[in-house]
Design an enzyme around this catalytic site. Structure first.
Site, PDB file in Angstrom:
ATOM      1  N   LYS A 222       0.843  -1.373  -0.441  1.00 14.55           N
ATOM      2  CA  LYS A 222      -0.304   0.346   0.056  1.00 14.55           C
ATOM      3  C   LYS A 222       0.790   1.134   0.026  1.00 14.55           C
ATOM      4  O   LYS A 222       1.959   1.051   0.428  1.00 14.55           O
ATOM      5  CB  LYS A 222      -0.915  -0.438   1.170  1.00 14.55           C
ATOM      6  CG  LYS A 222      -1.979  -0.685   0.934  1.00 14.55           C
ATOM      7  CD  LYS A 222      -3.553  -1.062   1.858  1.00 14.55           C
ATOM      8  CE  LYS A 222      -4.649  -1.909   0.980  1.00 14.55           C
ATOM      9  NZ  LYS A 222      -5.411  -1.980   2.220  1.00 14.55           N
ATOM     10  N   ARG A 257      -3.450 -10.276   4.789  1.00 13.78           N
ATOM     11  CA  ARG A 257      -3.713 -10.092   3.592  1.00 13.78           C
ATOM     12  C   ARG A 257      -2.492  -9.743   2.636  1.00 13.78           C
ATOM     13  O   ARG A 257      -2.100  -8.487   2.685  1.00 13.78           O
ATOM     14  CB  ARG A 257      -5.356  -9.184   3.707  1.00 13.78           C
ATOM     15  CG  ARG A 257      -5.539  -9.481   1.766  1.00 13.78           C
ATOM     16  CD  ARG A 257      -7.210  -8.319   1.845  1.00 13.78           C
ATOM     17  NE  ARG A 257      -7.580  -8.264   0.605  1.00 13.78           N
ATOM     18  CZ  ARG A 257      -7.082  -7.487  -0.011  1.00 13.78           C
ATOM     19  NH1 ARG A 257      -6.389  -7.208  -0.047  1.00 13.78           N
ATOM     20  NH2 ARG A 257      -7.892  -7.721  -1.388  1.00 13.78           N
TER      21      ARG A 257
HETATM   22  N1  HH2 Z   1      -7.302  -3.788   1.026  1.00 13.42           N
HETATM   23  C1  HH2 Z   1      -7.746  -4.052  -0.499  1.00 13.42           C
HETATM   24  C2  HH2 Z   1      -9.184  -4.281  -0.833  1.00 13.42           C
HETATM   25  N2  HH2 Z   1      -9.831  -5.287   0.267  1.00 13.42           N
HETATM   26  N3  HH2 Z   1      -9.558  -6.254   2.441  1.00 13.42           N
HETATM   27  C3  HH2 Z   1      -9.673  -6.579   3.558  1.00 13.42           C
HETATM   28  N4  HH2 Z   1     -10.446  -6.649   4.760  1.00 13.42           N
HETATM   29  N5  HH2 Z   1      -8.695  -5.657   3.904  1.00 13.42           N
HETATM   30  C4  HH2 Z   1      -7.633  -4.265   3.534  1.00 13.42           C
HETATM   31  O1  HH2 Z   1      -6.734  -4.098   3.518  1.00 13.42           O
HETATM   32  C5  HH2 Z   1      -8.103  -4.965   1.897  1.00 13.42           C
HETATM   33  C6  HH2 Z   1      -9.224  -5.409   1.558  1.00 13.42           C
HETATM   34  C7  HH2 Z   1      -7.157  -2.945  -1.655  1.00 13.42           C
HETATM   35  O2  HH2 Z   1      -5.660  -4.256  -1.693  1.00 13.42           O
HETATM   36  P1  HH2 Z   1      -6.235  -4.494  -3.383  1.00 13.42           P
HETATM   37  O3  HH2 Z   1      -7.066  -5.821  -3.152  1.00 13.42           O
HETATM   38  O4  HH2 Z   1      -4.732  -4.953  -3.548  1.00 13.42           O
HETATM   39  O5  HH2 Z   1      -6.643  -3.571  -4.462  1.00 13.42           O
HETATM   40  P2  HH2 Z   1      -7.440  -3.013  -5.250  1.00 13.42           P
HETATM   41  O6  HH2 Z   1      -8.942  -2.669  -4.128  1.00 13.42           O
HETATM   42  O7  HH2 Z   1      -7.069  -1.889  -5.804  1.00 13.42           O
HETATM   43  O8  HH2 Z   1      -8.090  -4.036  -5.716  1.00 13.42           O
END
Ligand code: HH2
Length: 289
Positions: A222, A257
Site C-alpha cells: 500500500k 492479507r
Molecule cells: N485492501 C484492499 C482490498 N480489500 N480487504 C480487507 N479486508 N482489508 C484490506 O486492507 C483490503 C481489502 C486493497 O488492496 P487490493 O485488493 O490489492 O487493491 P484494489 O482494491 O485496488 O483491488
C-alpha cells in the site's frame, strides 16, 4: 457450509493465517489487469496455495483510492469461471465484495468467507445472507468511500475511533444473526487514513484484539509503504509489506492479507523459528476440515 474460523486459524501454532489476494480487475492498484484471464487467475491462486496461503481472497472491484464502482452484474461476469475453479483447488475462498448478490453468487460457487470492506453498510442484505449461509464475515473500517476517502481523513484518536466503529459493526452483525465467532475485524489500512493513522493502527493492533474476534490486516504494497520508503512501484514494496505484517503479527493480528504470499510465508517461518514456536519447521501448512 457454516464456516468455523478454526479452519483457517491455528492459535496453538501461534502463526497467523495468510490470505492471498487475487484481483480479477483491470484497475487494481498493484496488479490490475494481470488476472482478468481465468487461466492466469487460477494459476496465480494455485501458486499462492503452494506458497502457503490458507485463504484466497477474490475481488472483482478495485477499492483503491479514487476507484469507480463496478456493478454487481459486471463483478459476477468477471468471477463466473474463477471462483468455482479456485474453490476446486481445495482452498478456502473469500469473496471481496460489498454487494450481497455478488457474495451470494460466490457462496454458491464454493466461497465460505465474505470480505466486506463496507462492514455491511453498503448492502443491507449482506449480514442476512451471511447469517442464512453460515459464512464468516470480515468487517473492515473505512472512512467515507473509495472515491473520496483519501481527501482529508481526520481522527482525534484513530485506534479508539476504529475500535468503536468495529464494535458497532459487530453488534449490527450479531443483531442480524452473524455471531462474533464468525466475524473477523480489520482496521482497513489505507482506507481513509493518512500515513500516521496507518502506523498508529498497526501499532495499536493489540487494542483491536480486545474486541474478541480475530484481527485481519491488509498492508500489502500500500501507498503508506511508498510514503515511508520512496518506492513508487507498488509491486516492489514486498520488504515494507513484510515489516508491516510482522509488526502486526507481533501485536496479535491473526490473518495477513497479502499479494506476495511466498515472501511473507518465508519471513514468518524465520520469525516463528526465532521465537521457538511449534510450527517453525518449514513453511506453514494449511488446515482444512
Ligand atoms: N485492501 C484492499 C482490498 N480489500 N480487504 C480487507 N479486508 N482489508 C484490506 O486492507 C483490503 C481489502 C486493497 O488492496 P487490493 O485488493 O490489492 O487493491 P484494489 O482494491 O485496488 O483491488
Amino acid at each position: 457450509m457454516a464456516v468455523s474460523l478454526g479452519q483457517i486459524l491455528d492459535p496453538e501454532a501461534g502463526r497467523p493465517a495468510l490470505m492471498g489476494v487475487l484481483n480479477v480487475t483491470p484497475d487494481s492498484f498493484s496488479d490490475g489487469g494481470r488476472f482478468l484471464d481465468a487461466a492466469a487467475a487460477v494459476a496465480q491462486a494455485r501458486r499462492m496455495i503452494d506458497e502457503g496461503a490458507d485463504v484466497i481472497d477474490i475481488g472483482a472491484e478495485s477499492t483503491r483510492p479514487g476507484s469507480e464502482r463496478v456493478s454487481a452484474d459486471e463483478q459476477i461476469t468477471r468471477l463466473r469461471r474463477i471462483v468455482p475453479a479456485v474453490a476446486a483447488l481445495g482452498a478456502l475462498v473469500s469473496i471481496d465484495t460489498t454487494r450481497a448478490t455478488v457474495a451470494e453468487f460466490a457462496l454458491d460457487a464454493g466461497a465460505a468467507v465474505i470480505n466486506d470492506v463496507s462492514a455491511g453498510r453498503d448492502d443491507p442484505r449482506m449480514f442476512g445472507l451471511a447469517a442464512e449461509r453460515g459464512a464468516a464475515v470480515v468487517l473492515m473500517h473505512m472512512l467515507g468511500e473509495p472515491k473520496t476517502m483519501q481527501a482529508d481523513p481526520t481522527y482525534k484518536d484513530v485506534v479508539a475511533e476504529v475500535k468503536q466503529f468495529l464494535a458497532g459493526r459487530l453488534d449490527a452483525a450479531a443483531a442480524a444473526g452473524v455471531p462474533p465467532e464468525r466475524c473477523i475485524v480489520d482496521p482497513g489500512i489505507g482506507f481513509g487514513k493518512k500515513l500516521q493513522d496507518n502506523l498508529a493502527l498497526l501499532a495499536g493492533i493489540d487494542r483491536l484484539c480486545e474486541l474478541g474476534p480475530p484481527v485481519l490486516v491488509g498492508p500489502s504494497r500500500k501507498r503508506f509503504i511508498g510514503e515511508l520508503t520512496g518506492q513508487q512501484d507498488a509491486e516492489a514494496r514486498t520488504g515494507g509489506t513484510i515489516a508491516a505484517c510482522l509488526a502486526a503479527w507481533r501485536r496479535g493480528a491473526s490473518i495477513l492479507r497479502v499479494h506476495d504470499v511466498g515472501q511473507v510465508a518465508q519471513a514468518l517461518a524465520v520469525a516463528l523459528a526465532v521465537e521457538g514456536r511449534p510450527s517453525a519447521r518449514g513453511l506453514p501448512t494449511r488446515r482444512r476440515e
